[in-house]
Design a protein around this motif. Structure first.
Motif, short mmCIF file in Angstrom:
data_model
loop_
_atom_site.label_atom_id
_atom_site.label_comp_id
_atom_site.label_asym_id
_atom_site.label_seq_id
_atom_site.Cartn_x
_atom_site.Cartn_y
_atom_site.Cartn_z
N ARG A 280 29.78 20.96 -7.01
CA ARG A 280 29.25 19.73 -7.61
C ARG A 280 28.83 18.71 -6.55
NH1 ARG A 280 33.38 20.00 -12.68
NH2 ARG A 280 32.01 21.30 -13.97
N ASP A 281 29.40 18.78 -5.35
CA ASP A 281 28.95 17.93 -4.25
C ASP A 281 27.51 18.27 -3.86
OD1 ASP A 281 31.46 16.70 -4.11
OD2 ASP A 281 32.13 17.90 -2.38
N VAL A 282 27.10 19.50 -4.14
CA VAL A 282 25.79 20.00 -3.71
C VAL A 282 24.75 19.97 -4.84
CG1 VAL A 282 24.60 22.05 -2.79
CG2 VAL A 282 26.88 21.44 -1.95
N TYR A 283 25.17 20.17 -6.07
CA TYR A 283 24.23 20.26 -7.20
C TYR A 283 23.31 19.05 -7.29
CZ TYR A 283 27.21 23.85 -9.50
OH TYR A 283 27.94 24.96 -9.82
N GLU A 284 22.05 19.35 -7.60
CA GLU A 284 21.12 18.32 -8.06
C GLU A 284 21.19 18.25 -9.58
OE1 GLU A 284 17.42 19.71 -6.49
OE2 GLU A 284 18.00 19.27 -4.43
N THR B 197 36.60 24.80 -5.16
CA THR B 197 35.25 25.36 -5.17
C THR B 197 34.33 24.62 -6.13
OG1 THR B 197 36.12 27.53 -4.57
CG2 THR B 197 33.89 27.47 -5.47
N VAL B 198 34.82 24.30 -7.30
CA VAL B 198 34.00 23.59 -8.29
C VAL B 198 33.57 22.23 -7.74
CG1 VAL B 198 33.97 22.58 -10.60
CG2 VAL B 198 34.99 24.84 -10.23
N GLU B 199 34.50 21.53 -7.12
CA GLU B 199 34.17 20.23 -6.55
C GLU B 199 33.14 20.37 -5.43
OE1 GLU B 199 37.62 19.95 -8.96
OE2 GLU B 199 37.28 21.30 -7.28
N ALA B 200 33.29 21.39 -4.60
CA ALA B 200 32.32 21.63 -3.52
C ALA B 200 30.94 21.93 -4.09
CB ALA B 200 32.78 22.77 -2.62
N ARG C 249 37.08 22.02 0.84
CA ARG C 249 35.92 21.45 0.14
C ARG C 249 34.76 21.08 1.06
NH1 ARG C 249 36.39 16.52 -4.24
NH2 ARG C 249 34.16 16.17 -4.55
N PRO C 250 34.97 20.32 2.13
CA PRO C 250 33.82 19.98 2.99
C PRO C 250 33.15 21.21 3.62
CG PRO C 250 35.69 18.55 3.49
CD PRO C 250 36.19 19.62 2.57
N GLN C 251 33.95 22.17 4.04
CA GLN C 251 33.39 23.38 4.65
C GLN C 251 32.60 24.19 3.62
OE1 GLN C 251 36.26 26.27 6.06
NE2 GLN C 251 34.78 27.18 7.45
N LEU C 252 33.13 24.29 2.41
CA LEU C 252 32.42 25.02 1.35
C LEU C 252 31.10 24.33 1.00
CD1 LEU C 252 35.42 25.84 -1.00
CD2 LEU C 252 34.18 27.45 0.46
N ALA C 253 31.15 23.02 0.82
CA ALA C 253 29.93 22.27 0.47
C ALA C 253 28.89 22.41 1.58
CB ALA C 253 30.26 20.80 0.22
N GLU C 254 29.32 22.36 2.83
CA GLU C 254 28.39 22.50 3.94
C GLU C 254 27.73 23.88 3.93
OE1 GLU C 254 26.01 21.66 7.17
OE2 GLU C 254 27.05 20.34 5.77
N GLY D 23 36.20 32.64 -6.54
CA GLY D 23 37.48 32.09 -6.10
C GLY D 23 37.48 30.58 -6.07
N GLY D 24 38.67 30.01 -6.21
CA GLY D 24 38.84 28.57 -6.10
C GLY D 24 38.40 27.76 -7.30
N THR D 25 38.31 28.41 -8.47
CA THR D 25 37.86 27.69 -9.68
C THR D 25 39.00 27.33 -10.62
OG1 THR D 25 37.44 29.71 -10.92
CG2 THR D 25 35.60 28.82 -9.62
N GLY D 26 40.23 27.59 -10.20
CA GLY D 26 41.37 27.34 -11.07
C GLY D 26 41.82 25.89 -11.05
#
Length: 180
Positions: free
Chosen positions: A94-98, A89-92, A56-61, A79-82
């Motif tokens: 959403r960490d970025v979305y405005e 992936t979804v959490e990453a 998650r942190p690497q994806l969000a970055e 990938g990673g949406t299950g």
């Protein structure tokens, strides 16, 4: 119903593809290949492509870096949406979305229902906006990537699509940052 207005010029957008997987490599990334082929066949530009592990942190970055790149208009991850513990992936995203494009997940589920029935409830496809860049998280199967592209993104990323599309509002996505 939607249609293409042939009196308008097509505007290619620059799209980054991110495959999220602990096991895939460039040699066997069928979902990433599916997206790249569809992106280029539609006349868009592949801005960059990467494969990252389910972290998650690497994806969000990586998403943050790409949303700040003026040469990237759209990011599509696969990938990673299950529902498993490694699916982050979804959490990453959403960490970025405005702003989240909530209807994207809904429309993707509707499309998936036509293809895979009630198994569509296991997907957490999502879309959003950050730093004037669109982000979409798709499931990791080539079929899901085809469905998302062919039924949703090919139309919404085409400036000629009517009655509306994502491209025509792209210049206004970060207008709140310019206001004084």
């Amino acid at each position: 119903m939607s249609r293409i207005d042939e009196s308008k010029d097509f505007i290619p957008v620059r799209i980054a593809v991110l495959t999220v997987s602990d096991t895939r490599t460039a040699a066997d990334d069928k979902s990433g290949d599916t997206l790249v082929q569809r992106i280029t066949d539609a006349g868009h530009i592949l801005a960059t492509r990467a494969i990252l592990r389910d972290d998650r942190p690497q994806l969000a970055e990586q998403l943050r870096i790409w949303t700040q790149d003026p040469d990237i208009d759209v990011i599509i991850s696969t990938g990673g949406t299950g529902l498993t513990g490694r699916d982050v992936t979804v959490e990453a995203h959403r960490d970025v979305y405005e702003k989240e494009i909530e209807a994207f997940g809904t429309v993707f589920t509707m499309v998936s229902m036509q293809k895979i029935g009630t198994s569509a409830v296991q997907s957490r496809a999502t879309g959003g906006v950050a730093n004037g860049t669109y982000l979409f998280a798709l499931p990791g199967s080539p079929g899901a990537c085809k469905d998302a592209w062919d039924e949703i993104l090919v139309w919404q990323l085409d400036y000629r699509h009517r009655p509306c599309n994502f491209v025509e509002i792209m210049p206004r996505l970060d207008e709140h940052k310019r206001r004084k």
